[in-house]
Design an enzyme around this catalytic site. Structure first.
Site, PDB file in Angstrom:
ATOM      1  N   GLY A 172     -28.737  18.989   8.906  1.00 45.73           N
ATOM      2  CA  GLY A 172     -29.783  18.396   9.230  1.00 45.73           C
ATOM      3  C   GLY A 172     -29.982  17.033   9.650  1.00 45.73           C
TER       4      GLY A 172
ATOM      5  N   LYS B 294     -23.864  32.258  16.214  1.00 50.53           N
ATOM      6  CA  LYS B 294     -25.251  32.349  16.397  1.00 50.53           C
ATOM      7  C   LYS B 294     -25.668  33.290  15.599  1.00 50.53           C
ATOM      8  CE  LYS B 294     -28.944  32.169  19.646  1.00 50.53           C
ATOM      9  NZ  LYS B 294     -29.739  31.513  18.373  1.00 50.53           N
ATOM     10  N   SER B 295     -26.951  33.434  14.999  1.00 48.13           N
ATOM     11  CA  SER B 295     -27.352  34.493  14.054  1.00 48.13           C
ATOM     12  C   SER B 295     -27.543  35.809  15.089  1.00 48.13           C
ATOM     13  CB  SER B 295     -28.908  34.102  13.672  1.00 48.13           C
ATOM     14  OG  SER B 295     -28.598  33.015  12.825  1.00 48.13           O
TER      15      SER B 295
ATOM     16  N   CYS C  66     -35.588  31.227   9.324  1.00 47.73           N
ATOM     17  CA  CYS C  66     -35.710  30.989  10.875  1.00 47.73           C
ATOM     18  C   CYS C  66     -37.252  31.110  11.177  1.00 47.73           C
ATOM     19  CB  CYS C  66     -35.090  31.906  11.904  1.00 47.73           C
ATOM     20  SG  CYS C  66     -35.376  31.395  13.439  1.00 47.73           S
TER      21      CYS C  66
HETATM   22  C1  LIG Z   1     -31.157  25.358  19.834  1.00 44.90           C
HETATM   23  C2  LIG Z   1     -30.682  25.570  18.098  1.00 44.90           C
HETATM   24  C3  LIG Z   1     -30.708  27.021  17.913  1.00 44.90           C
HETATM   25  C4  LIG Z   1     -30.774  27.477  16.495  1.00 44.90           C
HETATM   26  N1  LIG Z   1     -30.501  28.605  16.226  1.00 44.90           N
HETATM   27  C5  LIG Z   1     -30.247  28.952  14.901  1.00 44.90           C
HETATM   28  C6  LIG Z   1     -29.844  30.337  14.618  1.00 44.90           C
HETATM   29  O1  LIG Z   1     -29.811  31.264  15.358  1.00 44.90           O
HETATM   30  N2  LIG Z   1     -29.892  30.504  13.155  1.00 44.90           N
HETATM   31  C7  LIG Z   1     -29.725  29.592  12.322  1.00 44.90           C
HETATM   32  O2  LIG Z   1     -29.618  29.963  11.215  1.00 44.90           O
HETATM   33  N3  LIG Z   1     -30.304  28.404  12.517  1.00 44.90           N
HETATM   34  C8  LIG Z   1     -30.242  28.138  13.956  1.00 44.90           C
HETATM   35  N4  LIG Z   1     -30.644  26.728  14.242  1.00 44.90           N
HETATM   36  C9  LIG Z   1     -30.854  25.685  13.390  1.00 44.90           C
HETATM   37  C10 LIG Z   1     -29.354  25.008  13.060  1.00 44.90           C
HETATM   38  O3  LIG Z   1     -28.149  26.003  12.792  1.00 44.90           O
HETATM   39  C11 LIG Z   1     -29.561  23.875  11.940  1.00 44.90           C
HETATM   40  O4  LIG Z   1     -30.002  24.548  10.637  1.00 44.90           O
HETATM   41  C12 LIG Z   1     -30.775  22.755  12.068  1.00 44.90           C
HETATM   42  O5  LIG Z   1     -30.648  22.745  13.705  1.00 44.90           O
HETATM   43  C13 LIG Z   1     -30.234  21.523  11.607  1.00 44.90           C
HETATM   44  O6  LIG Z   1     -29.048  21.014  11.980  1.00 44.90           O
HETATM   45  P1  LIG Z   1     -29.207  19.703  12.960  1.00 44.90           P
HETATM   46  O7  LIG Z   1     -30.182  18.736  12.842  1.00 44.90           O
HETATM   47  O8  LIG Z   1     -27.576  19.036  12.691  1.00 44.90           O
HETATM   48  O9  LIG Z   1     -29.207  20.326  14.296  1.00 44.90           O
HETATM   49  C14 LIG Z   1     -30.723  26.285  15.818  1.00 44.90           C
HETATM   50  C15 LIG Z   1     -31.095  25.017  16.043  1.00 44.90           C
HETATM   51  C16 LIG Z   1     -31.065  24.568  17.306  1.00 44.90           C
HETATM   52  C17 LIG Z   1     -31.373  23.142  17.625  1.00 44.90           C
END
Ligand SMILES: Cc1cc2nc3c(=O)[nH]c(=O)nc-3n(C[C@H](O)[C@H](O)[C@H](O)COP(=O)(O)O)c2cc1C
Ligand SMILES: Cc1cc2nc3c(=O)[nH]c(=O)nc-3n(C[C@H](O)[C@H](O)[C@H](O)COP(=O)(O)OP(=O)(O)OC[C@H]3O[C@@H](n4cnc5c(N)ncnc54)[C@H](O)[C@@H]3O)c2cc1C
Ligand SMILES: Cc1cc2nc3c(=O)[nH]c(=O)nc-3n(C[C@H](O)[C@H](O)[C@H](O)COP(=O)(O)OP(=O)(O)OC[C@H]3O[C@@H](n4cnc5c(N)ncnc54)[C@H](O)[C@@H]3O)c2cc1C
Ligand SMILES: Cc1cc2nc3c(=O)[nH]c(=O)nc-3n(C[C@H](O)[C@H](O)[C@H](O)COP(=O)(O)O)c2cc1C
Ligand code: FES
Ligand code: FES
Lengths: 251, 301, 301, 251
Positions: free
Chosen positions: C240, C43-44, C126
């Protein structure tokens, strides 16, 4: 609305030369469909065009332009994309049916070859262009008399209907032929179900491109099969159509 | 109880056919009217006859639609027959137009205004052509210029249609209002996106990319309408993924005065208009609302 | 046959846990490892301890997820125990970091690089905080500056993570490559979006808006990866909406060398990693591919 | 994954004061649920917190902080948002059950009041804080002896288990109590199913916030009910937890 409304690549497994200008392309994917329904056929990088299913896994294509030409040039194991099936199909509510195929218009009727309630008339410009006549027991006519009777299908249909044995005429073919055939049906007071063609984009009733005047009846979704009631309403039937831009052009 | 107003135009209900959906001929527009729409938007009309892209131009994926129709148009000068037919329509008709330059927008608007549509929608947000459209909606100053120049030649109200694909949405909305826009339509399609067929390894849309619409984009539409409502005082035609009465109410709460129905016709057929109206009315009764005005913008309280 | 490489880092399969999903503790990361992931992103991590937003922070709508977690973090200095625990993990671990200024990015990167993660992902994208993040990823020059300054202090490879919400995506990607980025991750969440509860007329997320992820955004992810692949020569971690093997293959064809799995865990559980790998392998066999490299970028031919 | 995983507003229809610090909020929406499952309760504009269902349409809330305080201040016809139900619930595979409720921990056990296989022990700090003891036949204990036996629930449980009549202990309450109760269960070699609490964000297993060391067992999705096998593995059980930032804090 199908489960999946974007074309999915499928392998061609066989290509049959039916007439000098018509080929049947058999592919791997099989559709659960009603005779008269069509699929959108995608030639990657080129275009996507509507084609009636001539069986659960084939389409029968007349070479008329760029896309159909590309389809004719394909070989087994090449891939095309397919989505569908779309449209309504023939309802076949009546039992004593006369089927009339004009030119490559016989293709969408082919899935009905096993239906024993149907009497067949197949016509074409000439002997070479007769489609599927080897495969069934059918009356035959050609414009030049090179095989069967030298006459238009409308002449044969008129004669058959005069017997009073039929309560439904189904057909597919050039729209001018359909227009004339419809006149014959109306004279005999017999219901018709004809498969129509209009320029299509979406194939599933949202772009509006295939809608016909004046009712907005959509060939892709409400059709492609129109019955007598609908044909009577469609003032553009046999008269004009809309091109890719949406501009009106006479047939 | 469903009556509403958009820039002074009265609608019997808030459902408005979106541009580009079923809007190709007077015949199909009349059918949409018979199916209960509150107003109709024509497919965007452009300067010259244009074929648009080859097919596939519209496809559906599991969460919505992708389209790159490419602004096919007979051209604004070749629609006399259509305009005549449109006279029969009793509900407001909105003409949507696009141009490749500000001059073209002005030229078409001037011509189209003579046909007396209820409103002219400026499509400054179409992502599907390389030259036309999108750029105008990205930057506040450009959007403002299109609006003010069109406004100068048009006797009918002007409604720019905004793209959600700019980080400057609020600024664009403000510039449009300042330039004299009578209403704002939002949103046009999202993305663009691309779908690749894995069997052939080829992008499916002929234009390769296309704009997303339908259920997938509803939260983006809601956010955009919410942001625009915070920024301007002119009415908003909200659209993007509205498929049922609940969705319509959500977009009204975000700040819309009327709602566009587009991709919903894919999911529910042309009946979408009367269905959404009925569902909205039922929800309003359940929650004690007596008119649309009471709902507009409530999410901001 | 699933082996792949990302900026010189070897992955046994192309599935990489996305940042912010299940990445809160070493324990859960190890569980993801046991479930077959090829690599893990934490997590970031941010500069100071931060609670993030109140709940609701993550919700699902019919086409995907919306989140505005708000970058909750214990702060980079308060994770010693976690770093120790992470030593047991056998697959590559990617540390994601964010900062409120370029200086903070540099400060955290320098500290985190000492912990020897396989790579550092820069979350310059973000959308969920007002001050942090997003802005850095909107403009090519800013993104480039973050990358080059971080690059100067980090011994481990650097991978900026891009936002799809800028019309300048290609320019941003190019600027990152030019600034020395070793790989690019794309995409972060789309939008943002908003969902309003119609019973209470209130935006549901506490932050009101949140980024979209999951199936809804897959076409946007595919387009972004496709565009980035056309623009840069460094490897791409594509993500994504990837939910199954078919989706993974699509993103690989668009140009990715590995794929992020995030929201898929909502739809398929932690098993998503092994399921996607298996499905991808089956598809590869069916289509005669023998390794991931053969698939990457084929949609461009 | 529920059909709809975002909170939906529902009207409060009744509020019951159960103890000086505990209220039951009854709402319009009804859940099809398994005892032990929870919902995420949204107070618009404030926060969203997990609460076990104390019946198909109620939650029973102890006022401990800002959100629970706001819930206590609500009146019938106010609206809250709900999503769920989430989690596993009690499996209740065994037939001879001892249920132990500590403080407001009795709430998630309430849906089991009609289960005749269960013997009950309910404890609280004092007489006033005893929850639901009027509604069933139960052993009672208080820390201060103001009602029932002056003892911790663990003492009563130990005595009951010594009878050898039980093969399952279910419980919910403060984690320190659960930790001690678990020792008792282990001594008697009897299986336990305890409902645990950890800070929650998503409630459906994707944020990872509620995962416990060292196995990454997620309270929201794998739990909230943990059996003996799981409790033995969870080294943080009864020891520490993670706050909203994700930082470790001892209990
Ligand atoms: C609940 C949640 C928390 C996320 N937190 C972060 C984060 O802390 N840092 C980050 O770079 N991306 C974060 N993302 C984005 C994901 O890493 C990813 O780029 C995005 O969800 C697209 O991928 P997916 O459709 O497979 O979820 C978060 C996504 C979700 C759903
Ligand atoms: C419901 C339906 C079923 C059809 N079934 C068959 C069939 O079984 N066999 C067969 O050979 N043909 C069938 N057609 C006709 C077929 O779609 C056209 O022949 C084909 O599109 C020609 O494409 P082209 O690029 O080769 O020719 P072009 O040179 O592009 O055009 C030739 C003609 O085909 C029409 N056409 C082109 N694209 C489309 C399109 N997207 N939608 C509709 N018409 C188009 C043009 O308007 C023109 O009239 C059917 C059409 C429809 C509407
Ligand atoms: C599965 C589960 C079931 C629960 N069932 C009940 C119940 O039936 N009745 C009841 O009264 N309480 C129950 N709780 C506890 C309840 O969630 C907290 O009391 C409530 O969140 C406190 O919120 P607050 O804002 O009032 O207090 P705060 O002052 O914010 O916090 C007080 C305590 O509650 C915890 N808390 C706050 N927010 C959350 C959150 N999002 N997730 C988990 N814990 C949180 C804090 O960590 C802290 O320990 C349950 C908790 C869980 C995890
Ligand atoms: C097939 C299709 C064609 C469209 N054509 C146009 C158009 O010509 N002009 C325009 O302004 N918007 C056009 N749009 C965008 C819609 O008007 C609408 O803004 C968008 O689809 C979002 O609404 P929806 O989700 O309800 O469809 C088109 C959308 C679709 C799906
Ligand atoms: S082809 Fe689009 S509506 Fe018929
Ligand atoms: S609360 Fe998000 S994983 Fe449990």
């Amino acid at each position: 609305m199908n489960e999946q409304d974007y074309p999915q690549g499928t392998k061609i497994i066989e290509i049959k030369q039916e007439t000098p200008t018509v080929k049947t392309v058999v592919f791997q994917r099989e559709f659960n469909f009603k005779p008269g329904q069509f699929v959108m056929v995608w030639v990657p990088g080129l275009d996507e065009v509507p084609m009636s299913l001539s069986s659960k896994n084939s389409i029968t294509i007349k070479d008329v332009g760029e896309t159909t030409h590309a389809l004719h040039a394909m070989k087994p194991s090449d891939k095309i994309g397919l989505r569908g099936p779309y449209g309504n199909g023939f309802s076949l509510k009546e039992k004593n049916i006369l089927a009339v195929g004009g030119g490559f218009g016989t293709a969408p009727l082919k899935p009905l070859f096993k239906n024993t309630n149907i009497k067949w008339i197949i016509g074409a410009r000439n002997k070479e262009e007769l489609l599927f006549t080897e495969e069934i027991d059918t009356l035959i006519c050609t414009d030049d008399g090179s095989k069967g009777e030298k006459a238009f299908v409308t002449v044969l249909a008129d004669r058959e209907l005069a017997t009073g044995k039929y309560d439904l005429v189904i057909s597919c073919g050039p729209e001018i032929m359909l227009k004339n055939l419809f006149k014959v049906c109306e004279q005999h007071n017999i219901n018709a179900e004809f498969s129509l063609e209009r320029y299509m984009k979406c194939g599933f009733g949202i772009c509006g491109h295939c809608a016909m005047d004046p009712t907005g009846w959509m060939v892709c979704k409400d059709g492609p099969v129109a019955n007598s009631k609908i044909l009577r309403e469609l003032k553009e039937f046999g008269e004009y159509t809309r091109d890719k831009k949406g501009e009106v052009t006479s047939l | 109880m469903l009556k509403t107003k958009l820039a002074g135009i009265k609608l019997k209900n808030p459902t408005v056919l979106c541009s580009g959906i079923l809007g190709t001929s007077a015949a199909i527009l009349k059918r949409v009217e018979r199916n209960g729409a509150g107003a109709l938007t024509l497919k965007s009309i452009g300067p010259q006859p244009r074929e648009g892209h080859n097919n596939p131009t519209v496809i559906a994926y599991e969460s919505g639609l992708l389209n790159a129709v490419g602004l096919s148009t007979p051209g604004y000068k070749n629609m006399e027959e259509e305009w005549k037919e449109l006279q029969d329509i009793k509900i407001p008709v909105i003409a949507s137009i696009y141009g490749g330059s500000i001059e073209e927008f002005v030229e078409i608007a001037e011509f189209v205004a003579e046909k007396k549509p209820s409103m002219i929608e400026l499509n400054i947000s179409c992502p599907n052509t390389k030259k036309h459209g999108q750029l105008f909606g990205f930057e506040p100053d450009v959007a403002g210029e299109v609006v003010s120049k069109v406004k100068a030649v048009s006797k009918v109200p002007i409604m720019p249609k905004l793209t959600p694909n700019t980080p400057k949405l609020k600024e664009v909305a403000k510039a449009c209002e300042d330039a004299g826009a009578d209403a704002i339509a939002a949103i046009n399609t999202v993305g663009p996106g691309m779908i690749i067929d894995i069997e052939t390894a080829k992008p499916i849309l002929h234009f390769k990319t296309g704009g997303l619409s339908g259920p997938a984009i509803r939260p983006i539409a809601v956010r955009c309408v919410y942001d625009i409502y915070e920024t301007v005082n002119i009415p908003i035609l909200g659209m993007g993924g509205i498929t049922n009465g609940k969705d319509a109410m959500e977009v009204l709460m975000a700040g819309a005065n009327a709602v566009g129905i587009g991709s919903a016709t894919y999911y529910r057929g042309i009946e979408a208009f009367s269905l959404v109206s009925q569902e909205l009315e039922t929800l309003m009764k359940e929650q004690g609302y007596t008119n649309i005005k009471e709902i507009t913008g409530t999410a901001h309280e």
